[in-house]
Design a protein around this motif. Structure first.
Motif, short mmCIF file in Angstrom:
data_model
loop_
_atom_site.label_atom_id
_atom_site.label_comp_id
_atom_site.label_asym_id
_atom_site.label_seq_id
_atom_site.Cartn_x
_atom_site.Cartn_y
_atom_site.Cartn_z
N ALA A 11 2.29 -6.15 3.70
CA ALA A 11 0.99 -6.36 4.35
C ALA A 11 1.15 -7.18 5.63
O ALA A 11 0.57 -6.84 6.67
CB ALA A 11 0.03 -7.06 3.39
N ILE A 12 1.94 -8.22 5.59
CA ILE A 12 2.18 -9.03 6.78
C ILE A 12 2.89 -8.21 7.86
O ILE A 12 2.53 -8.26 9.03
CB ILE A 12 2.98 -10.29 6.43
N ALA A 13 3.89 -7.43 7.44
CA ALA A 13 4.62 -6.61 8.41
C ALA A 13 3.70 -5.56 9.04
O ALA A 13 3.79 -5.30 10.25
CB ALA A 13 5.81 -5.94 7.74
N GLY A 18 0.65 -3.55 13.61
CA GLY A 18 -0.62 -3.14 14.21
C GLY A 18 -0.93 -3.90 15.48
O GLY A 18 -1.37 -3.33 16.48
N ILE A 19 -0.69 -5.20 15.47
CA ILE A 19 -0.91 -6.01 16.67
C ILE A 19 0.02 -5.58 17.78
O ILE A 19 -0.39 -5.45 18.94
CB ILE A 19 -0.73 -7.50 16.33
N VAL A 20 1.28 -5.31 17.44
CA VAL A 20 2.24 -4.87 18.46
C VAL A 20 1.84 -3.52 19.03
O VAL A 20 1.94 -3.29 20.25
CB VAL A 20 3.66 -4.82 17.86
N THR A 39 5.23 3.14 14.79
CA THR A 39 4.48 3.84 13.75
C THR A 39 5.41 4.34 12.66
O THR A 39 5.09 4.27 11.47
CB THR A 39 3.70 5.02 14.37
N GLY A 40 6.57 4.82 13.05
CA GLY A 40 7.54 5.27 12.08
C GLY A 40 8.00 4.15 11.16
O GLY A 40 8.13 4.33 9.95
N VAL A 41 8.22 2.96 11.72
CA VAL A 41 8.59 1.81 10.91
C VAL A 41 7.46 1.47 9.93
O VAL A 41 7.70 1.14 8.77
CB VAL A 41 8.95 0.61 11.81
N GLY A 42 6.23 1.59 10.39
CA GLY A 42 5.09 1.34 9.51
C GLY A 42 5.04 2.31 8.34
O GLY A 42 4.75 1.91 7.22
N PHE A 43 5.38 3.57 8.61
CA PHE A 43 5.41 4.53 7.52
C PHE A 43 6.52 4.22 6.52
O PHE A 43 6.34 4.39 5.32
CB PHE A 43 5.55 5.95 8.05
N PHE A 44 7.66 3.74 7.01
CA PHE A 44 8.71 3.33 6.09
C PHE A 44 8.26 2.16 5.22
O PHE A 44 8.57 2.10 4.03
CB PHE A 44 9.98 2.95 6.84
N ILE A 46 5.14 1.46 4.34
CA ILE A 46 4.17 1.97 3.38
C ILE A 46 4.89 2.70 2.24
O ILE A 46 4.55 2.54 1.07
CB ILE A 46 3.15 2.90 4.08
N ALA A 47 5.91 3.46 2.59
CA ALA A 47 6.68 4.16 1.56
C ALA A 47 7.38 3.16 0.64
O ALA A 47 7.46 3.38 -0.58
CB ALA A 47 7.70 5.07 2.21
N TRP A 48 7.88 2.09 1.18
CA TRP A 48 8.52 1.06 0.37
C TRP A 48 7.54 0.44 -0.62
O TRP A 48 7.85 0.23 -1.79
CB TRP A 48 9.12 0.01 1.29
N ALA A 49 6.31 0.16 -0.15
CA ALA A 49 5.30 -0.44 -1.02
C ALA A 49 4.91 0.54 -2.13
O ALA A 49 4.77 0.13 -3.30
CB ALA A 49 4.08 -0.82 -0.21
N ILE A 50 4.74 1.79 -1.81
CA ILE A 50 4.38 2.78 -2.82
C ILE A 50 5.51 2.94 -3.83
O ILE A 50 5.28 3.05 -5.04
CB ILE A 50 4.02 4.12 -2.14
N ASN A 51 6.74 2.91 -3.36
CA ASN A 51 7.88 3.02 -4.25
C ASN A 51 7.95 1.81 -5.18
O ASN A 51 8.33 1.95 -6.35
CB ASN A 51 9.16 3.15 -3.43
N ALA A 52 7.59 0.64 -4.71
CA ALA A 52 7.61 -0.55 -5.54
C ALA A 52 6.52 -0.51 -6.60
O ALA A 52 6.69 -1.05 -7.68
CB ALA A 52 7.44 -1.79 -4.67
N LEU A 53 5.41 0.15 -6.32
CA LEU A 53 4.31 0.26 -7.27
C LEU A 53 4.51 1.38 -8.29
O LEU A 53 3.71 1.51 -9.22
CB LEU A 53 3.01 0.51 -6.51
N LYS A 54 5.55 2.15 -8.11
CA LYS A 54 5.72 3.39 -8.88
C LYS A 54 6.05 3.18 -10.35
O LYS A 54 5.82 4.08 -11.12
CB LYS A 54 6.79 4.22 -8.21
N ASP A 55 6.57 2.09 -10.79
CA ASP A 55 6.98 1.89 -12.19
C ASP A 55 6.14 2.69 -13.12
O ASP A 55 5.46 2.38 -13.95
CB ASP A 55 6.84 0.45 -12.65
#
Length: 55
Positions: A11-13, A18-20, A39-44, A46-55
């Motif tokens: 969320a912080i990243a 977004g500010i940048v 934007t590509g880094v942002g998608f990575f 988001i993918a990391w966060a979704i992967n962490a929630l996947k359990d």
């Protein structure tokens, strides 16, 4: 890392990215092609966060 730490870090990243993006789009848009990269880094992130929630 536990899920809460991952989500807070992402969320912080995303807020910083977004500010940048707003800053680059407002002042350097015709000269620099960085917004797609940021934007590509942002998608990575988001993918990391979704992967962490996947359990």
């Amino acid at each position: 890392m536990d899920k809460n730490k991952v989500l807070s870090t992402v969320a912080i990243a995303l807020i910083i990215l977004g500010i940048v993006m707003i800053y680059i789009g407002g002042f350097y848009a015709p000269k620099v092609m960085l917004p797609p990269i940021i934007t590509g880094v942002g998608f990575f992130l988001i993918a990391w966060a979704i992967n962490a929630l996947k359990d």
